[in-house]
Design a protein around this motif. Structure first.
Motif, mmCIF file in Angstrom:
data_model
loop_
_atom_site.group_PDB
_atom_site.id
_atom_site.type_symbol
_atom_site.label_atom_id
_atom_site.label_comp_id
_atom_site.label_asym_id
_atom_site.label_seq_id
_atom_site.Cartn_x
_atom_site.Cartn_y
_atom_site.Cartn_z
ATOM 1 N N VAL A 74 -53.786 33.804 -29.362
ATOM 2 C CA VAL A 74 -53.182 33.303 -30.506
ATOM 3 C C VAL A 74 -51.968 33.967 -30.650
ATOM 4 N N VAL B 279 -50.745 30.229 -33.815
ATOM 5 C CA VAL B 279 -51.140 29.072 -32.907
ATOM 6 C C VAL B 279 -51.669 29.506 -31.646
ATOM 7 N N VAL B 280 -53.116 28.788 -31.547
ATOM 8 C CA VAL B 280 -53.614 29.151 -30.445
ATOM 9 C C VAL B 280 -52.675 28.585 -28.977
ATOM 10 N N SER C 212 -60.254 27.478 -26.291
ATOM 11 C CA SER C 212 -60.741 26.644 -27.204
ATOM 12 C C SER C 212 -62.044 27.247 -27.989
ATOM 13 N N ASP D 102 -53.006 24.295 -31.777
ATOM 14 C CA ASP D 102 -53.722 24.282 -33.009
ATOM 15 C C ASP D 102 -53.472 25.471 -34.052
ATOM 16 N N GLN E 42 -63.340 28.620 -41.363
ATOM 17 C CA GLN E 42 -62.373 28.817 -42.158
ATOM 18 C C GLN E 42 -62.990 28.865 -43.667
ATOM 19 N N LEU F 164 -60.045 33.227 -27.812
ATOM 20 C CA LEU F 164 -58.840 32.657 -28.087
ATOM 21 C C LEU F 164 -57.745 33.486 -27.621
ATOM 22 N N VAL G 199 -54.287 28.404 -36.691
ATOM 23 C CA VAL G 199 -55.431 29.124 -37.109
ATOM 24 C C VAL G 199 -55.024 30.006 -38.283
ATOM 25 N N ASN H 243 -64.106 33.354 -35.355
ATOM 26 C CA ASN H 243 -64.108 32.760 -34.100
ATOM 27 C C ASN H 243 -65.576 32.475 -33.902
ATOM 28 N N GLU I 202 -62.516 22.774 -34.958
ATOM 29 C CA GLU I 202 -62.248 22.928 -33.507
ATOM 30 C C GLU I 202 -60.814 23.337 -33.133
ATOM 31 N N ALA I 203 -60.568 24.248 -32.486
ATOM 32 C CA ALA I 203 -59.067 24.771 -32.496
ATOM 33 C C ALA I 203 -58.883 25.219 -30.831
ATOM 34 N N VAL J 50 -63.828 27.284 -35.192
ATOM 35 C CA VAL J 50 -63.124 28.585 -35.843
ATOM 36 C C VAL J 50 -63.642 28.083 -37.524
#
Length: 764
Positions: free
Chosen positions: A325, A284-285, A289, A310, A294, A323, A312, A318, A305-306, A292
């Motif tokens: 995380v 989790v971030v 921001s 949010d 995926q 980020l 991941v 990225n 957007e993360a 990302v």
């Protein structure tokens, strides 16, 4: 009968080397299944035996059984699993095969050309061909001879036995013709025909078959080289998943940053992801921001957007800023590991049609050997010339091909499961693909499946002469930011997404909350209230209120300095792709049914938006299961799509269980198919992919069986030359694999989607 519980079973994968055809598969399976309590499924395309065995039968005992069948075997060693090392080993084997093929081609081509073109046959040409053919028949064909001899030691025959016998017979006859049949005399000329003439040479001179002795290993080696490279391509998706893993990760202790092995990360740790780097593991971030990408993990076509809060997934790229995380899963618990495991399991499985093909292949080679001996005896008994009888016998040996039977299904399944993983569809095995093919009814959960599963802003309606939507959201979110109510959190989150970080929310003063009524505060000198609707509204806002009620959404009004300026509708909104997904399923002949534990009004509202006619609201888990059973009793093939613990029983009862990738582990564990992406858009793609895959398998099997049905009789009656038989046999296997490879580039058909209003106008 003695009492006691049955011994527990475990599953072990064994890598098997040296298999070349479906007869080899059948042999290994038979040897393993001969052990007490053991069941085995061997995949020719992957070279892996999946063995279910009691705990008192050790893995080493299984390896020994495979080796006793005449094949190499080894257990996978996770501690030494290295994708780069595997690539190096494959490259080394590839170079060795290429080198052997190059030398064989260099020696064989002159022999074939001289034998086929009489005008090029100079004095004593046959002795030059003999000198060139001898190393091909011995060294070039040595892999076939070695595997054939190994099979003889174990009283078994495979495709290599047929090739080896064909080469030996052709070369031995040529030796006889050169030394004892008059073909070695100077000035001898040998005509060439595509169809054996049945005449015993020219002027009593025995015919040479040196071109067959070199052509058979040349074409078989070339075919297997191409086949191996093509089969390697069917597993490209799985190897690309393996390469997404990160070996080292950057962590920060205070102001000091250092690299640590991924294995040292634990749940709760934090790590850094710079632009262009892969996310090391699921998390989790907590800071920063970024967009990302995926696509390779979940199949989502566009970066998402993360930001703080949010989730991941490991393996995502990225594409933007830095980020930080926090780890939520490591090792085998990550989504990437789960995807890889599911794809691997799917590719190790076997469809029903493949089991039939393997059963046929188990007796295929002995039958071909019997046919070749029968052909030789028939021709000799009928008074035909010896060389005509030998020609027909050798052609039968060489043309028969169980390879295509063994490759027809697994190569298609490998390509399809790999492609499905790229599109965000994970299947547990071939049975799931077969289930998707025959699907005619799908029971859909509402919350979290067709809808987002959480409260969010559906619509903002403002008065014509008041502040615009952006300003209303900014003021309302400033007041709701201090509230813990789900409606308030939804408005605040929507405002922040809309602002896209352009400016922070203003400070609220004199904040107050009235339970059951709403919140109030002073923002930038103005009194802002976000409350339930309790008064007459002007026409635009009244219409918005009625629309929200019809959609079973909650509407709140926004007042600024005592005047109502907007209505905000909040609810569990339908996912953007749900209507398109339901529409495409309907066009594929799959009937959608909505079954939810939610109230009647929200269920009917969602069904109306999506064009679903059959709705079951207020369903308990038991009632969902009973619904599935009732549909099955009507003769329907039912799939259930769900994401929660309450869906697990229905998922397990259905002919096919389909879980959302973001759902609970219980739901995913009970499902046959998992949709990795957030919505059900990939479900129609899964149905179409399954139908295309099974059509490809059928085409492969028709070719594999049809090829032998046509060519073996032609060889028996003397209408197929051994060298051409070898070329045809090699081409048959390559064609099956190439046909399967088309699934790697399969694309979902976008299709046209109608809105409910368009469907009503068109009478759909």
């Amino acid at each position: 009968m003695t009492g006691g519980s049955a011994p527990s079973l475990t599953v072990t994968d064994i890598t098997v080397g040296g298999m070349t055809c479906a007869a080899c598969v059948r042999r290994v399976e038979k040897k393993l299944s001969g052990l007490e309590g053991v069941a085995a499924s061997v995949n020719l395309a992957t070279g892996v035996a999946r063995v279910s065995h009691p705990t008192d039968v050790g893995p080493q005992e299984l390896v020994t059984a495979v080796e006793q069948a005449g094949y190499k075997a080894r257990l996978p060693d996770p501690a030494q699993a290295d994708e780069d090392q595997e690539d190096d080993e494959e490259a080394a084997a590839d170079r060795a095969e290429r080198s052997r093929l190059f030398v064989v081609a260099l020696l064989s081509v002159p022999v074939i050309v001289l034998s086929m073109v009489p005008a090029l046959q100079f004095r004593n040409w046959q002795w030059l061909c003999f000198m060139l053919a001898a190393p091909v028949a011995a060294w070039g064909a040595w892999p076939f001879h070695e595997r054939a001899a190994r099979g003889m030691r174990h009283a078994a025959a495979t495709m290599d036995s047929l090739v080896s016998l064909g080469v030996v017979a052709s070369f031995a006859w040529s030796v006889y013709a050169l030394f004892f049949g008059g073909a070695g005399r100077a000035g001898m000329r040998m005509p060439f025909t595509l169809v054996p003439s049945g005449v015993d040479g020219v002027d009593g001179v025995a015919h040479l078959y040196l071109e067959a002795a070199v052509g058979v290993p040349l074409f078989v080696l070339a075919g297997r080289f191409l086949e191996t490279r093509a089969r390697r391509g069917t597993g490209a998706a799985l190897r690309s998943l393996a390469r997404l893993s990160v070996k080292d990760v950057a962590v920060r202790d205070g102001r000091v940053e250092r690299l640590v092995p991924i294995g040292q990360l634990a749940v709760g740790d934090t790590f850094l992801v710079r632009p262009g780097e892969r996310v090391a593991t699921d998390g989790v971030v907590v800071e920063g921001s970024s967009a990302v990408d995926q696509a390779l993990v979940t199949g989502e076509s566009e970066p998402v957007e993360a930001g703080p809060g949010d989730a991941v997934v490991g393996g995502a790229v990225n594409a933007g800023g830095l980020l930080t995380v926090r780890v939520t899963a490591v090792g085998a618990d990550t989504q990437l590991a789960r995807i890889t495991r599911m794809v691997t399991d799917a590719q190790a499985g076997k469809a029903r049609v493949q089991r039939l093909a393997d059963s046929v292949a188990g007796v295929f080679v002995p039958v071909v050997l019997a046919l070749s001996v029968t052909t030789l005896g028939f021709w000799l008994g009928a008074g035909a010339q010896t060389q005509a009888a030998v020609t027909a016998c050798v052609a039968v040996l060489v043309v028969a091909c169980p390879c295509a039977l063994g490759l027809a299904t697994p190569t298609a399944l490998m390509a399809a499961t790999g492609r499905g993983a790229q599109l965000g569809v994970l299947v547990t095995g071939p049975q799931a693909l077969e289930g998707l093919r025959h699907l005619d009814t799908v029971v859909l959960d509402k919350t979290g499946t067709l809808t987002s599963g959480h409260m969010s802003v559906a619509r903002v309606t403002t008065v014509p002469d008041g502040p615009d939507e952006r300003e209303v959201l900014r003021l309302a979110a400033a007041v709701e930011d201090a509230s813990e109510h789900p409606l308030g959190r939804a408005i605040t989150a929507h405002a922040r997404r809309t602002a896209d970080g352009a400016e922070p929310l203003p400070v609220v003063e004199e904040f107050g909350a009235t339970p059951g009524r709403g919140v109030r505060g002073r923002v930038e000198g103005r009194v802002v209230e976000v409350t339930a609707v309790a008064e007459e509204l002007p026409d635009p806002l009244a219409d918005a209120l009625r629309s929200a009620e019809d959609a079973a959404q909650t509407a709140v009004q926004v007042r600024v300095d005592g005047a109502v300026v907007a209505v905000i509708a909040v609810g569990d909104v339908v996912r953007p792709g749900s209507y398109r997904a339901v529409d495409r399923l309907r066009r594929l002949g799959v009937r959608p049914v909505l079954a939810t534990g939610d109230r009647e009004a929200p269920a009917r509202a969602v069904a109306a938006q999506l064009g679903i006619d059959t709705v079951h609201a207020c369903c308990s888990p038991e009632e969902k299961t009973a619904l599935v059973t009732a549909l099955q009793a009507e003769g329907r093939r039912v799939a259930v799509v769900g994401d929660g613990v309450n869906d697990a029983a229905a998922l397990a009862t259905a002919d096919l269980g389909i879980a959302m990738g973001a759902g609970t582990d219980v739901a995913i564990g009970a499902a046959d198919v998992t949709l990795v992406r957030g919505g059900i858009e990939a479900l129609a793609d899964a149905v179409r992919l399954s139908r295309t895959t099974l059509a490809t398998i059928r085409a492969n099997l028709v070719w594999a069986f049809g090829y032998n049905v046509v060519t073996v009789p032609l060889a028996m009656v003397g209408l197929l030359y051994p060298m051409l038989a070898a070329a045809a046999m090699s081409v048959s296997s390559v064609l099956v694999v190439v046909n399967s490879l088309r699934l790697r580039t399969w694309q979902p058909a976008p299709g046209r989607t109608h809105t409910p209003r368009q469907r009503a106008r068109a009478g759909l």
